[in-house]
Scaffold this active site. Structure first.
Site, PDB file in Angstrom:
ATOM      1  CG  ASP A  95      -2.007  -0.977   1.225  1.00  0.00           C
ATOM      2  OD1 ASP A  95      -2.029  -1.828   0.314  1.00  0.00           O
ATOM      3  OD2 ASP A  95      -2.854  -0.925   2.141  1.00  0.00           O
ATOM      4  CE1 TYR A 147      -5.340   5.209   8.446  1.00  0.00           C
ATOM      5  CE2 TYR A 147      -7.178   6.132   7.205  1.00  0.00           C
ATOM      6  CZ  TYR A 147      -5.919   6.263   7.757  1.00  0.00           C
ATOM      7  OH  TYR A 147      -5.236   7.453   7.618  1.00  0.00           O
ATOM      8  CG  HIS A 169       1.959  -0.114   4.439  1.00  0.00           C
ATOM      9  ND1 HIS A 169       1.641  -1.087   5.362  1.00  0.00           N
ATOM     10  CD2 HIS A 169       0.840   0.630   4.280  1.00  0.00           C
ATOM     11  CE1 HIS A 169       0.378  -0.941   5.753  1.00  0.00           C
ATOM     12  NE2 HIS A 169      -0.126   0.096   5.115  1.00  0.00           N
TER      13      HIS A 169
END
Length: 292
Positions: free
Chosen positions: A104, A196, A267
């Site tokens: 991400d 989230y 990430h």
């Protein structure tokens, strides 16, 4: 009558496509929910007229928590944040024996380290891009496109999506798809991941019915966003305290049962997060994971 109304709302069978090369400037990304393009609004209105978008009120954030107005049934709206609910079309795990490699928040300054490693190992991954990061780092995004990586949508400004109006949801998704489309030479993403994990049935329906996007969640969370390039951690006891702790957590996934398969939440925010993936990657092959 319904078909006529739908034709008027969508601009008839000869309507403007949702994505053509953008000639004007992209939103600056300083405010959540950038204004959507008219063709996206027409498609949203058509979906509403067809009964495809549930009338769920937006949530708010109070003391760091998502809160809906009183009277809203959290189970029926399928709020992932509050009930862990996945929609019928959401993807949250991989088939047995498969390892879904995904990252991400890119593209960012440290991302080329990851992209070079993936290319050198002939490994593809899904990169859920943030639209304003693509705008700010077009050359880095182009490297991912050139390497044949799979690109998904992670919104334009990284907000809690259930807090936004319908039009703001359109702007977050649409502008991210638009800038990816333009920079890649025509690629239109088919998958998205909410920041989230925050989604409910209203947000899902807008993504699915207006843009054809399928939500991708995860079943393993690394909390690698806690680590920064200076070697510190911002999570205290809630996440990994250092690179070794992060690698231990990812190794735990790899050594676990192969049923169901894994979709991990990782990430490309820092060199530490990327190095944790690089350092544990050889274990995927030794444990006979089919990484894709």
């Amino acid at each position: 009558m319904l078909s006529l109304l739908l034709a008027l709302l969508t601009g008839s069978a000869a309507s403007v496509p949702l994505f053509e090369r953008q000639a004007t400037a992209y939103p600056d990304g300083s405010k959540a929910g950038p204004a959507p393009k008219p063709e996206w609004l027409r498609s949203l209105n058509a979906s509403k007229l067809a009964g495809q978008i549930p009338a769920i009120p937006p949530s708010t954030v109070s003391n760091g928590n998502i809160v809906y107005p009183s009277g809203v049934d959290l189970q029926s709206i399928c709020s992932w944040t509050l009930t862990g609910c996945f929609g019928p079309h959401d993807i949250q795990e991989a088939p047995d024996g498969m390892y879904g490699v995904s990252f991400d928040d890119g593209p960012l300054a440290d991302s080329p380290l990851l992209y070079d490693f993936l290319k050198n190992n002939n490994q593809t991954a899904t990169h859920f891009f943030v639209g304003n990061a693509v705008r700010d780092n077009p050359q880095i995004a182009s490297q991912a496109f050139a390497n044949g990586q799979h690109i998904g949508v992670h919104t334009y400004t990284h907000p809690y999506m259930t807090t936004l109006s319908d039009a703001q949801v359109l702007g977050e998704l649409g502008w991210t798809m638009q800038i990816i489309h333009d920079l890649s030479g025509g690629y239109v993403p088919r998958f998205w991941r909410p920041p989230y994990g925050d989604a409910d049935n209203r947000v899902r329906a807008i993504a699915e019915n207006v843009f054809g996007l399928t939500l991708v969640g995860w079943n393993q969370d690394s909390d690698d966003w806690c680590l920064n390039d200076s070697g510190g951690s911002s999570c205290g006891s809630e996440g990994p305290s250092n690179l070794a702790a992060l690698e231990s957590e990812i190794s735990r996934w790899i050594n676990s049962s192969s049923s169901p398969g894994i979709i991990g939440l990782e990430h490309e925010l820092s060199a530490q997060a990327i190095n944790a993936f690089i350092n544990t990657y050889p274990k995927l092959d030794s444990q006979r994971w089919d990484a894709r």
